[in-house]
Design a protein around this motif. Structure first.
Motif, PDB file in Angstrom:
ATOM      1  N   SER A   1     -11.488  -4.573   4.886  1.00 38.63           N
ATOM      2  CA  SER A   1     -11.412  -5.589   3.866  1.00 38.63           C
ATOM      3  C   SER A   1      -9.926  -6.455   3.850  1.00 38.63           C
ATOM      4  O   SER A   1      -8.983  -5.785   3.579  1.00 38.63           O
ATOM      5  CB  SER A   1     -11.670  -5.184   2.593  1.00 38.63           C
TER       6      SER A   1
ATOM      7  N   TYR B   1     -10.592   0.907  -2.700  1.00 37.98           N
ATOM      8  CA  TYR B   1     -11.575   0.395  -1.808  1.00 37.98           C
ATOM      9  C   TYR B   1     -12.817  -0.558  -2.558  1.00 37.98           C
ATOM     10  O   TYR B   1     -12.867  -0.796  -3.838  1.00 37.98           O
ATOM     11  CB  TYR B   1     -12.783   1.236  -1.350  1.00 37.98           C
TER      12      TYR B   1
ATOM     13  N   LEU C   1     -14.669   2.550   6.145  1.00 34.85           N
ATOM     14  CA  LEU C   1     -13.977   1.528   5.200  1.00 34.85           C
ATOM     15  C   LEU C   1     -12.640   1.680   5.432  1.00 34.85           C
ATOM     16  O   LEU C   1     -12.085   2.468   5.239  1.00 34.85           O
ATOM     17  CB  LEU C   1     -14.748   1.736   3.748  1.00 34.85           C
ATOM     18  N   CYS C   2     -12.082   0.471   5.472  1.00 33.47           N
ATOM     19  CA  CYS C   2     -10.782   0.156   5.389  1.00 33.47           C
ATOM     20  C   CYS C   2     -10.190  -1.024   4.681  1.00 33.47           C
ATOM     21  O   CYS C   2     -10.657  -1.884   4.412  1.00 33.47           O
ATOM     22  CB  CYS C   2      -9.997   0.050   6.938  1.00 33.47           C
TER      23      CYS C   2
ATOM     24  N   LYS D   1     -15.860  -1.210  -3.157  1.00 34.49           N
ATOM     25  CA  LYS D   1     -17.124  -0.615  -3.305  1.00 34.49           C
ATOM     26  C   LYS D   1     -18.493  -1.397  -3.075  1.00 34.49           C
ATOM     27  O   LYS D   1     -19.482  -0.960  -2.480  1.00 34.49           O
ATOM     28  CB  LYS D   1     -17.272   0.119  -4.601  1.00 34.49           C
TER      29      LYS D   1
ATOM     30  N   ASP E   1      -8.946   8.178  -4.862  1.00 36.56           N
ATOM     31  CA  ASP E   1     -10.070   6.789  -4.279  1.00 36.56           C
ATOM     32  C   ASP E   1     -10.630   7.403  -3.113  1.00 36.56           C
ATOM     33  O   ASP E   1     -11.816   7.148  -2.859  1.00 36.56           O
ATOM     34  CB  ASP E   1      -8.962   5.726  -4.019  1.00 36.56           C
TER      35      ASP E   1
ATOM     36  N   THR F   1     -14.720   7.711  -3.279  1.00 35.13           N
ATOM     37  CA  THR F   1     -15.633   7.054  -2.075  1.00 35.13           C
ATOM     38  C   THR F   1     -16.562   7.754  -1.344  1.00 35.13           C
ATOM     39  O   THR F   1     -17.597   7.529  -1.229  1.00 35.13           O
ATOM     40  CB  THR F   1     -14.757   6.200  -1.138  1.00 35.13           C
TER      41      THR F   1
ATOM     42  N   ALA G   1      -7.238   1.671  -0.134  1.00 34.43           N
ATOM     43  CA  ALA G   1      -7.181   2.741  -0.547  1.00 34.43           C
ATOM     44  C   ALA G   1      -5.761   3.172  -1.278  1.00 34.43           C
ATOM     45  O   ALA G   1      -4.812   2.749  -0.870  1.00 34.43           O
ATOM     46  CB  ALA G   1      -7.099   3.959   0.894  1.00 34.43           C
TER      47      ALA G   1
ATOM     48  N   ARG H   1      -8.302  -6.661   0.630  1.00 29.25           N
ATOM     49  CA  ARG H   1      -7.639  -5.537   0.106  1.00 29.25           C
ATOM     50  C   ARG H   1      -6.557  -4.889   0.849  1.00 29.25           C
ATOM     51  O   ARG H   1      -5.930  -4.020   0.592  1.00 29.25           O
ATOM     52  CB  ARG H   1      -8.790  -4.405  -0.296  1.00 29.25           C
TER      53      ARG H   1
ATOM     54  N   VAL I   1     -13.340   7.315   5.688  1.00 27.44           N
ATOM     55  CA  VAL I   1     -12.222   6.647   4.790  1.00 27.44           C
ATOM     56  C   VAL I   1     -10.973   6.437   5.602  1.00 27.44           C
ATOM     57  O   VAL I   1     -10.341   7.437   5.753  1.00 27.44           O
ATOM     58  CB  VAL I   1     -11.956   7.272   3.315  1.00 27.44           C
TER      59      VAL I   1
END
Length: 257
Positions: A173, A183, A201-202, A185, A210, A214, A205, A176, A223
């Motif tokens: 992302s 994250y 997902l990166c 979501k 978190d 997740t 965080a 983010r 994660v």
């Protein structure tokens, strides 16, 4: 059996370790080799290294740097940056790297996924998609450090990559990145529902909770984080960290509730 993983992400620029915020405003945080040694001691699940200049500068992967990283790394290592051909991918894997990550090449030459997977197996091919929210809803995929927008549909593209043979999809992302605000979501839900391959997902965080939340909601999942593992406190002092065995047990137990 597929399990969740906690993955530090290291960004390399000019052979130095940096950390970005929303793909800009990069801050030098040290030497990549030293960081690898620390993550070895902390027994990280695996490690991802991205050379964030290679594709932008259209340069060849820095094989000597990659060899040095791989020789130090005692955990599975994923490398991405500047990989545009099958031979480059084979060269990187021959140095002791377990996974090769593709990004801009996914857009310009998606059949490269097929070629690498056919040669070395799906498990060694990772697709990295840098994603940003659209103003009117949905998400757009970018390349070249978030500077070049693509015209692919995120969900359809993920499905196509799965068919072509990627072993894992990393969703990064841009919005983010480096913010430590949690994250996205909605983004991970969209991708997880579309494909069956492992998803990581990166970007964003915020803390160990978190990570656990997740995993609890979307696990098994990867994660990944950068700032969480290289900064400490509100002034973002550089301090390499990673959950110890007790912390990891709490994180993963949260994911099993």
């Amino acid at each position: 059996m597929l399990r969740s993983r906690i993955i530090p992400v290291l960004l390399v620029r000019n052979k130095g370790l940096v950390k970005t915020t929303k793909f800009g405003d990069d801050k030098y945080v040290g030497d990549p080799i030293n960081a690898v040694r620390i993550f070895n001691e902390k027994e990280a699940d695996e490690l991802t290294v991205f050379d964030i200049d290679a594709s932008v500068n259209e340069s060849e992967p820095d094989y000597k740097m990659i060899e040095n990283l791989a020789s130090e790394c005692r955990m599975p290592l994923c490398y991405g940056g500047g990989v545009k051909t099958l031979q480059q991918a084979l060269n990187i894997l021959s140095l002791g790297v377990e996974k090769v990550a593709l990004s801009s090449a996914l857009i310009s030459n998606p059949s490269l996924v097929n070629d690498i997977a056919a040669q070395v197996g799906n498990q060694s091919v990772v697709a990295v998609l840098d994603v940003k929210k659209r103003l009117l809803g949905g998400y757009k995929v970018f390349t070249h450090n978030g500077k070049k927008a693509s015209n692919v549909d995120l969900v359809d593209f993920c499905k196509d990559l799965e068919v072509r043979g990627v072993g894992e999809i990393v969703i990064n992302s841009i919005d983010r990145d480096g913010t430590m605000q949690g994250y996205d979501k909605a983004l991970i839900k969209k991708v997880k529902e579309a494909v069956n391959v492992p998803v990581t997902l990166c970007g964003g965080a915020s803390d160990h909770a978190d990570l656990g939340q997740t995993i609890a909601e979307f696990g098994p999942i990867g994660v990944a984080a950068g700032s969480l593992f290289v900064f400490k406190g509100k002034y973002r002092a550089v301090l390499i960290s990673y959950p110890n065995s007790n912390d990891k047990e709490k994180i993963f137990s949260e994911g099993q509730k």
